[in-house]
Motif scaffolding. Structure first.
Motif, PDB file in Angstrom:
ATOM      1  N   THR A  63       8.314  -2.748   2.044  1.00 52.19           N
ATOM      2  CA  THR A  63       6.982  -2.006   2.905  1.00 52.19           C
ATOM      3  C   THR A  63       5.869  -2.686   2.502  1.00 52.19           C
ATOM      4  OG1 THR A  63       8.661  -0.386   3.278  1.00 52.19           O
ATOM      5  CG2 THR A  63       6.137  -0.151   3.715  1.00 52.19           C
ATOM      6  N   GLU A  64       5.575  -2.910   1.050  1.00 51.34           N
ATOM      7  CA  GLU A  64       4.317  -3.368   0.545  1.00 51.34           C
ATOM      8  C   GLU A  64       4.033  -4.821   1.200  1.00 51.34           C
ATOM      9  OE1 GLU A  64       4.352  -3.416  -3.502  1.00 51.34           O
ATOM     10  OE2 GLU A  64       3.817  -1.188  -3.755  1.00 51.34           O
ATOM     11  N   ALA A  65       5.077  -5.775   1.219  1.00 52.36           N
ATOM     12  CA  ALA A  65       5.001  -7.156   1.744  1.00 52.36           C
ATOM     13  C   ALA A  65       4.562  -6.958   3.298  1.00 52.36           C
ATOM     14  CB  ALA A  65       6.300  -7.957   1.515  1.00 52.36           C
ATOM     15  N   LEU A 113       6.022   5.179   2.295  1.00 50.48           N
ATOM     16  CA  LEU A 113       4.814   5.286   1.221  1.00 50.48           C
ATOM     17  C   LEU A 113       3.845   6.178   1.425  1.00 50.48           C
ATOM     18  CD1 LEU A 113       5.070   1.228   0.456  1.00 50.48           C
ATOM     19  CD2 LEU A 113       6.361   2.941  -0.568  1.00 50.48           C
ATOM     20  N   LEU A 114       2.948   6.623   0.484  1.00 58.16           N
ATOM     21  CA  LEU A 114       2.075   7.136   0.647  1.00 58.16           C
ATOM     22  C   LEU A 114       0.748   6.241   0.193  1.00 58.16           C
ATOM     23  CD1 LEU A 114       0.325   9.934   1.994  1.00 58.16           C
ATOM     24  CD2 LEU A 114       0.377  10.683  -0.475  1.00 58.16           C
ATOM     25  N   VAL A 115      -0.242   6.068   0.934  1.00 57.40           N
ATOM     26  CA  VAL A 115      -1.141   4.622   0.547  1.00 57.40           C
ATOM     27  C   VAL A 115      -2.571   5.007   0.717  1.00 57.40           C
ATOM     28  CG1 VAL A 115      -1.443   2.016   1.124  1.00 57.40           C
ATOM     29  CG2 VAL A 115       1.025   3.095   1.253  1.00 57.40           C
ATOM     30  N   ASP A 116      -3.322   4.618  -0.153  1.00 59.41           N
ATOM     31  CA  ASP A 116      -4.707   4.416  -0.021  1.00 59.41           C
ATOM     32  C   ASP A 116      -5.404   3.334   0.673  1.00 59.41           C
ATOM     33  OD1 ASP A 116      -7.570   5.211  -0.214  1.00 59.41           O
ATOM     34  OD2 ASP A 116      -7.476   5.049  -2.389  1.00 59.41           O
ATOM     35  N   ILE A 117      -5.854   3.472   1.844  1.00 53.85           N
ATOM     36  CA  ILE A 117      -6.579   2.007   2.384  1.00 53.85           C
ATOM     37  C   ILE A 117      -8.064   2.369   2.493  1.00 53.85           C
ATOM     38  CG2 ILE A 117      -6.195   0.213   4.026  1.00 53.85           C
ATOM     39  CD1 ILE A 117      -3.430   1.577   4.567  1.00 53.85           C
ATOM     40  N   PRO A 118      -8.802   2.449   1.690  1.00 52.83           N
ATOM     41  CA  PRO A 118     -10.395   2.611   2.019  1.00 52.83           C
ATOM     42  C   PRO A 118     -10.759   1.799   3.296  1.00 52.83           C
ATOM     43  CG  PRO A 118      -9.754   2.072  -0.347  1.00 52.83           C
ATOM     44  CD  PRO A 118      -8.682   1.559   0.375  1.00 52.83           C
ATOM     45  N   GLY A 119     -11.551   2.604   3.910  1.00 49.34           N
ATOM     46  CA  GLY A 119     -12.227   1.898   4.919  1.00 49.34           C
ATOM     47  C   GLY A 119     -11.509   1.926   6.236  1.00 49.34           C
ATOM     48  N   LEU A 120     -10.066   2.149   6.366  1.00 47.62           N
ATOM     49  CA  LEU A 120      -9.466   1.853   7.512  1.00 47.62           C
ATOM     50  C   LEU A 120      -9.727   3.332   8.604  1.00 47.62           C
ATOM     51  CD1 LEU A 120      -7.461   0.496   9.194  1.00 47.62           C
ATOM     52  CD2 LEU A 120      -5.593   1.960   8.046  1.00 47.62           C
ATOM     53  N   LEU A 136      -5.656   9.651   2.928  1.00 50.53           N
ATOM     54  CA  LEU A 136      -4.572   8.682   2.718  1.00 50.53           C
ATOM     55  C   LEU A 136      -3.690   8.410   3.927  1.00 50.53           C
ATOM     56  CD1 LEU A 136      -3.142  10.391  -0.774  1.00 50.53           C
ATOM     57  CD2 LEU A 136      -4.797   8.423  -0.577  1.00 50.53           C
ATOM     58  N   TRP A 137      -2.777   7.401   3.675  1.00 54.24           N
ATOM     59  CA  TRP A 137      -2.107   7.115   5.057  1.00 54.24           C
ATOM     60  C   TRP A 137      -0.302   6.963   4.733  1.00 54.24           C
ATOM     61  CZ3 TRP A 137      -4.176   5.433   9.660  1.00 54.24           C
ATOM     62  CH2 TRP A 137      -5.480   5.252   9.795  1.00 54.24           C
ATOM     63  N   TRP A 138       0.399   7.613   5.495  1.00 54.27           N
ATOM     64  CA  TRP A 138       1.728   7.780   5.416  1.00 54.27           C
ATOM     65  C   TRP A 138       2.313   6.379   6.184  1.00 54.27           C
ATOM     66  CZ3 TRP A 138       5.463   7.020   8.955  1.00 54.27           C
ATOM     67  CH2 TRP A 138       6.825   7.700   8.832  1.00 54.27           C
ATOM     68  N   VAL A 139       2.991   5.641   5.391  1.00 51.82           N
ATOM     69  CA  VAL A 139       3.363   4.164   5.927  1.00 51.82           C
ATOM     70  C   VAL A 139       4.931   4.163   5.871  1.00 51.82           C
ATOM     71  CG1 VAL A 139       3.240   1.820   5.606  1.00 51.82           C
ATOM     72  CG2 VAL A 139       1.325   3.332   4.994  1.00 51.82           C
ATOM     73  N   GLY A 140       5.695   3.989   7.075  1.00 53.39           N
ATOM     74  CA  GLY A 140       7.036   3.975   7.153  1.00 53.39           C
ATOM     75  C   GLY A 140       7.414   3.681   8.607  1.00 53.39           C
ATOM     76  N   SER A 141       8.465   4.269   9.036  1.00 51.12           N
ATOM     77  CA  SER A 141       9.717   4.547   7.868  1.00 51.12           C
ATOM     78  C   SER A 141      10.933   3.763   8.272  1.00 51.12           C
ATOM     79  CB  SER A 141       9.837   6.086   8.127  1.00 51.12           C
ATOM     80  OG  SER A 141      11.057   6.713   7.554  1.00 51.12           O
ATOM     81  N   CYS A 197      -2.182  -5.712   7.266  1.00 52.57           N
ATOM     82  CA  CYS A 197      -3.345  -5.286   7.113  1.00 52.57           C
ATOM     83  C   CYS A 197      -4.416  -5.964   6.189  1.00 52.57           C
ATOM     84  CB  CYS A 197      -3.065  -3.545   6.492  1.00 52.57           C
ATOM     85  SG  CYS A 197      -4.770  -2.664   6.174  1.00 52.57           S
ATOM     86  N   LYS A 198      -5.285  -6.347   6.688  1.00 49.75           N
ATOM     87  CA  LYS A 198      -6.280  -7.081   6.046  1.00 49.75           C
ATOM     88  C   LYS A 198      -7.195  -6.336   4.698  1.00 49.75           C
ATOM     89  CE  LYS A 198      -7.056 -10.157   9.808  1.00 49.75           C
ATOM     90  NZ  LYS A 198      -8.034 -10.887  10.846  1.00 49.75           N
ATOM     91  N   ILE A 199      -7.027  -5.030   4.889  1.00 45.63           N
ATOM     92  CA  ILE A 199      -7.957  -4.264   3.777  1.00 45.63           C
ATOM     93  C   ILE A 199      -6.672  -3.940   2.707  1.00 45.63           C
ATOM     94  CG2 ILE A 199      -8.878  -2.194   3.504  1.00 45.63           C
ATOM     95  CD1 ILE A 199      -9.183  -1.882   6.534  1.00 45.63           C
ATOM     96  N   PRO A 200      -7.381  -4.203   1.388  1.00 40.97           N
ATOM     97  CA  PRO A 200      -6.625  -3.935   0.096  1.00 40.97           C
ATOM     98  C   PRO A 200      -6.260  -2.501   0.078  1.00 40.97           C
ATOM     99  CG  PRO A 200      -8.383  -5.326  -0.362  1.00 40.97           C
ATOM    100  CD  PRO A 200      -8.711  -4.900   0.852  1.00 40.97           C
ATOM    101  N   PHE A 201      -4.986  -2.087  -0.357  1.00 39.44           N
ATOM    102  CA  PHE A 201      -4.470  -0.894  -0.483  1.00 39.44           C
ATOM    103  C   PHE A 201      -3.885  -0.730  -1.859  1.00 39.44           C
ATOM    104  CE2 PHE A 201      -1.155  -3.626   1.015  1.00 39.44           C
ATOM    105  CZ  PHE A 201      -0.117  -3.346   0.183  1.00 39.44           C
ATOM    106  N   THR A 202      -3.554   0.730  -2.005  1.00 37.55           N
ATOM    107  CA  THR A 202      -2.977   0.896  -3.249  1.00 37.55           C
ATOM    108  C   THR A 202      -2.070   2.023  -2.985  1.00 37.55           C
ATOM    109  OG1 THR A 202      -4.850   0.855  -4.534  1.00 37.55           O
ATOM    110  CG2 THR A 202      -3.177   2.091  -5.639  1.00 37.55           C
ATOM    111  N   VAL A 203      -0.663   1.946  -3.582  1.00 38.42           N
ATOM    112  CA  VAL A 203       0.325   2.759  -3.219  1.00 38.42           C
ATOM    113  C   VAL A 203       0.220   3.942  -4.211  1.00 38.42           C
ATOM    114  CG1 VAL A 203       2.905   3.175  -3.319  1.00 38.42           C
ATOM    115  CG2 VAL A 203       1.926   1.087  -2.322  1.00 38.42           C
ATOM    116  N   VAL A 204       0.203   4.987  -3.657  1.00 34.61           N
ATOM    117  CA  VAL A 204      -0.107   6.305  -4.311  1.00 34.61           C
ATOM    118  C   VAL A 204       1.224   7.215  -4.509  1.00 34.61           C
ATOM    119  CG1 VAL A 204      -1.071   8.661  -4.386  1.00 34.61           C
ATOM    120  CG2 VAL A 204      -2.280   6.657  -3.298  1.00 34.61           C
ATOM    121  N   ASP A 205       2.300   7.027  -3.735  1.00 31.01           N
ATOM    122  CA  ASP A 205       3.457   7.853  -3.904  1.00 31.01           C
ATOM    123  C   ASP A 205       4.402   7.119  -2.815  1.00 31.01           C
ATOM    124  OD1 ASP A 205       5.297   9.646  -4.701  1.00 31.01           O
ATOM    125  OD2 ASP A 205       3.924  11.543  -3.991  1.00 31.01           O
ATOM    126  N   HIS A 206       5.887   7.580  -3.115  1.00 28.58           N
ATOM    127  CA  HIS A 206       6.923   6.963  -2.398  1.00 28.58           C
ATOM    128  C   HIS A 206       7.952   8.260  -2.302  1.00 28.58           C
ATOM    129  CE1 HIS A 206      10.514   3.738  -2.480  1.00 28.58           C
ATOM    130  NE2 HIS A 206      10.246   4.504  -1.268  1.00 28.58           N
TER     131      HIS A 206
END
Length: 354
Positions: A264-266, A214-221, A240-245, A272-281
């Motif tokens: 992976t979202e779960a 996943l490509l994820v936006d995690i503001p402040g990390l 952004l952050w690459w999350v996997g794999s 991660c305690k910071i709210p995030f948004t999935v941008v791409d997969h």
């Protein structure tokens, strides 16, 4: 058009091999269709010196790292992009047993491993119970910058044709090959998993391995490190952050799956305690091998056909070293490392030609 080498594929293997051959004064021409979801273009770019649950050194890592550092920095300077960054992995222990395994390996061989002064210093951003260790140095290759920059350079040199390779258009002779209007002394396949279905290399023991991220936006990390706890978080471009794999040896589709995204979202929400948004997969199939060693060299029955492939999950660390070795082998006849030379499969390659 006549060239010394026709290179099929412009992933990390094709790019670095072409670069090394050009440095040696040889002419190359590349055919690549620039598919977005291939292993090189969606990989994280990590060169991790240790591997597995036993936290052992990766194969040949002490030899691979110095070459990788030199090659990626040289390429970055030539292309005008940052080729490589040195960082570390904050490795959160998921279980007490993994903590003990890390400490045991640290006591036996402290190379690349250390414990922090304060294991609680990441509790503001991550949820973890059993502390963490550090893996350092870890190298992070800027694939998302290097590969497009290499492509632009090859296009400017007029040595890249943006199309899919068609095996039926290749004519093979003893001392050269011809593909449409291109005559080359040799053709080298750097086309990832596609080589596993070719007439010349279909009997090699490829073991396709699918990965999703996943490509994820995690503001402040804070992006000073990579973070790992079951999944790995890697700083990507534009904050952004690459999350996997994932590592799937059996799969029904090479496309991204809802099951991976939800799982992976779960995991990320728990970690991660910071709210995030999935941008791409993303998803891609890695050209792994059964014996976990690359396929490098010239076909024993067709000396005008070669391969540079089978890097699996270690492409960023293996490709620089073996691109140089293959270039030296082709231009100076310096022997390849026996563990990667496809002549080790001479029997099956010679018996099953088509």
């Amino acid at each position: 058009m006549e060239v010394d080498y026709l290179v099929i594929g412009q992933g990390i293997c094709g790019s670095l091999l072409t670069h090394e051959l050009q440095k040696a004064g040889r002419s190359c021409f590349i055919i690549d269709d620039n598919r977005p979801f291939v292993a090189s273009r969606v990989a994280s770019g990590i060169i991790n010196p240790v591997t597995g649950r036993r936290i052992v050194k990766s194969w040949m890592i002490d030899d691979l790292v110095p070459v990788a550092q030199a090659v990626y920095r040289e390429a970055g300077e030539m292309l005008g992009v940052e080729g490589l960054a040195a960082t570390d992995i904050v490795d959160f222990f998921p279980t007490p047993q993994m903590r003990l395994a890390f400490l045991h390996r640290l006591s036996e061989d402290p190379a690349y491993l250390s414990m922090p002064a304060d294991e609680n210093d990441h509790l503001d951003q991550f949820a973890y119970t059993f502390g963490y260790g550090r893996i350092s140095p870890v190298l992070l290759v800027n694939l998302s910058g290097l590969l497009p920059a290499f492509r632009n350079r090859f296009i400017a040199q007029q040595v890249l044709r943006p199309e899919s390779f068609d095996q039926t258009r290749l004519v093979v002779a003893a001392d050269h090959v011809r593909y449409d209007d291109i005559t080359a002394g040799k053709i080298i396949f750097c086309d990832g998993i596609n080589s596993g279905g070719s007439s010349w290399f279909k009997t090699l023991p490829f073991a396709p391995n699918k990965g999703e991220a996943l490509l994820v936006d995690i503001p402040g990390l804070v992006s000073a490190s990579l973070y790992k706890k079951g999944i790995t978080l890697v700083p990507w471009k534009e904050g952004l952050w690459w999350v996997g794999s994932s590592h799937q040896w059996q799969f029904d589709t090479d496309q991204p799956t809802e099951a991976f995204r939800l799982q992976t979202e779960a995991q990320l929400k728990q970690f991660c305690k910071i709210p995030f948004t999935v941008v791409d997969h993303w998803a891609a199939v890695r050209p792994a091998t059964l014996e976990r060693r690359p396929f490098v060299g010239l076909h024993p029955a067709h000396p005008a056909i070669g391969i540079f492939n089978g890097m699996g999950t270690k492409g960023c660390s293996l490709a620089p070293f073996f691109a140089r070795q293959l270039a030296d082998h082709l231009t100076q006849k310096i022997p390849l490392l026996p563990e990667v030379d496809i002549c080790r499969f001479q029997g099956i390659l010679s018996r099953h030609l088509f």
